[in-house]
Design a protein around this motif. Structure first.
Motif, PDB file in Angstrom:
ATOM      1  N   PHE A  17     -90.637  70.127   0.664  1.00 41.94           N
ATOM      2  CA  PHE A  17     -90.037  71.403   0.641  1.00 41.94           C
ATOM      3  C   PHE A  17     -90.963  72.206   0.991  1.00 41.94           C
ATOM      4  O   PHE A  17     -90.746  73.289   1.392  1.00 41.94           O
ATOM      5  N   ASP A  18     -92.457  71.859   0.849  1.00 37.09           N
ATOM      6  CA  ASP A  18     -93.199  72.926   1.448  1.00 37.09           C
ATOM      7  C   ASP A  18     -93.142  73.058   2.950  1.00 37.09           C
ATOM      8  O   ASP A  18     -93.670  74.316   3.358  1.00 37.09           O
ATOM      9  N   GLU A  19     -93.082  72.172   3.806  1.00 33.88           N
ATOM     10  CA  GLU A  19     -92.753  72.375   5.196  1.00 33.88           C
ATOM     11  C   GLU A  19     -91.738  73.448   5.320  1.00 33.88           C
ATOM     12  O   GLU A  19     -91.673  74.405   6.135  1.00 33.88           O
ATOM     13  N   TYR A  20     -90.333  73.166   4.474  1.00 35.78           N
ATOM     14  CA  TYR A  20     -89.441  74.162   4.905  1.00 35.78           C
ATOM     15  C   TYR A  20     -89.811  75.583   4.264  1.00 35.78           C
ATOM     16  O   TYR A  20     -89.570  76.478   5.232  1.00 35.78           O
ATOM     17  N   ARG A  21     -90.412  75.729   3.264  1.00 37.87           N
ATOM     18  CA  ARG A  21     -90.896  76.948   2.742  1.00 37.87           C
ATOM     19  C   ARG A  21     -91.953  77.723   3.580  1.00 37.87           C
ATOM     20  O   ARG A  21     -91.721  78.968   3.794  1.00 37.87           O
ATOM     21  N   ARG A  22     -92.711  76.955   4.369  1.00 39.19           N
ATOM     22  CA  ARG A  22     -93.580  77.693   5.342  1.00 39.19           C
ATOM     23  C   ARG A  22     -92.813  78.074   6.666  1.00 39.19           C
ATOM     24  O   ARG A  22     -93.307  79.268   7.206  1.00 39.19           O
ATOM     25  N   GLU A  23     -91.915  77.376   6.923  1.00 37.82           N
ATOM     26  CA  GLU A  23     -91.139  77.662   8.446  1.00 37.82           C
ATOM     27  C   GLU A  23     -90.219  78.515   8.521  1.00 37.82           C
ATOM     28  O   GLU A  23     -89.663  79.154   9.416  1.00 37.82           O
ATOM     29  N   VAL A  24     -89.071  78.469   7.074  1.00 34.54           N
ATOM     30  CA  VAL A  24     -88.072  79.272   7.104  1.00 34.54           C
ATOM     31  C   VAL A  24     -88.285  80.789   7.516  1.00 34.54           C
ATOM     32  O   VAL A  24     -87.114  81.209   8.074  1.00 34.54           O
ATOM     33  N   PRO A  25     -89.171  81.338   6.933  1.00 34.85           N
ATOM     34  CA  PRO A  25     -89.172  82.868   6.926  1.00 34.85           C
ATOM     35  C   PRO A  25     -89.183  83.549   8.454  1.00 34.85           C
ATOM     36  O   PRO A  25     -88.275  84.384   8.672  1.00 34.85           O
ATOM     37  N   ALA A  26     -89.727  82.606   9.357  1.00 36.72           N
ATOM     38  CA  ALA A  26     -89.635  82.957  10.858  1.00 36.72           C
ATOM     39  C   ALA A  26     -88.023  83.128  11.350  1.00 36.72           C
ATOM     40  O   ALA A  26     -87.845  83.760  11.999  1.00 36.72           O
ATOM     41  N   THR A  27     -87.532  81.877  10.960  1.00 35.68           N
ATOM     42  CA  THR A  27     -85.987  81.958  11.325  1.00 35.68           C
ATOM     43  C   THR A  27     -85.152  83.042  10.944  1.00 35.68           C
ATOM     44  O   THR A  27     -84.448  83.565  11.524  1.00 35.68           O
ATOM     45  N   GLU A  28     -85.548  83.505   9.644  1.00 44.43           N
ATOM     46  CA  GLU A  28     -84.439  84.495   8.984  1.00 44.43           C
ATOM     47  C   GLU A  28     -84.940  85.820   9.693  1.00 44.43           C
ATOM     48  O   GLU A  28     -84.129  86.639   9.809  1.00 44.43           O
ATOM     49  N   ALA A  29     -86.376  85.984   9.741  1.00 44.56           N
ATOM     50  CA  ALA A  29     -86.816  87.170  10.408  1.00 44.56           C
ATOM     51  C   ALA A  29     -85.976  87.576  11.842  1.00 44.56           C
ATOM     52  O   ALA A  29     -85.664  88.774  12.104  1.00 44.56           O
TER      53      ALA A  29
END
Length: 98
Positions: A17-29
């Motif tokens: 889940f840490d991988e998801y948490r690190r990478e997802v904000p850039a996609t949302e932005a």
């Protein structure tokens, strides 16, 4: 009209889940999304809801939220989330400005 993604996330594999948490904000932005709440303390005042990790993300509108959720950029991360957490996710339109 703004739209909100509201997620109740029960993490089952923190390392993944840490991988998801690190990478997802850039996609949302890229779709105009930004966090209003991300895993802070929660308190239930009524009902039998037992939330886990709550997340609230604001998007400019429902079309932007949906475009992000269905985007190729998020598809890979969604698969990571499926492997590492159980989630309940809803989308909710906000109220018109006063």
């Amino acid at each position: 009209m703004v739209a909100y993604l509201i997620a109740d996330v029960e993490i089952t594999d923190m390392a993944v889940f840490d991988e998801y948490r690190r990478e997802v904000p850039a996609t949302e932005a890229r779709f105009g999304g930004h966090y209003l709440a991300r895993g802070g303390a929660a308190r239930v005042f009524e009902g039998d809801w037992e939330p886990h990790r709550l997340v609230i993300i604001e998007f400019p509108d429902m079309a932007s939220l949906t475009a992000w959720y269905d985007s190729p950029e998020y598809a890979r991360l969604k698969e990571i989330r499926f492997r590492s957490a159980r989630t309940r996710i809803i989308a909710l339109e906000g109220v018109p400005p006063a």
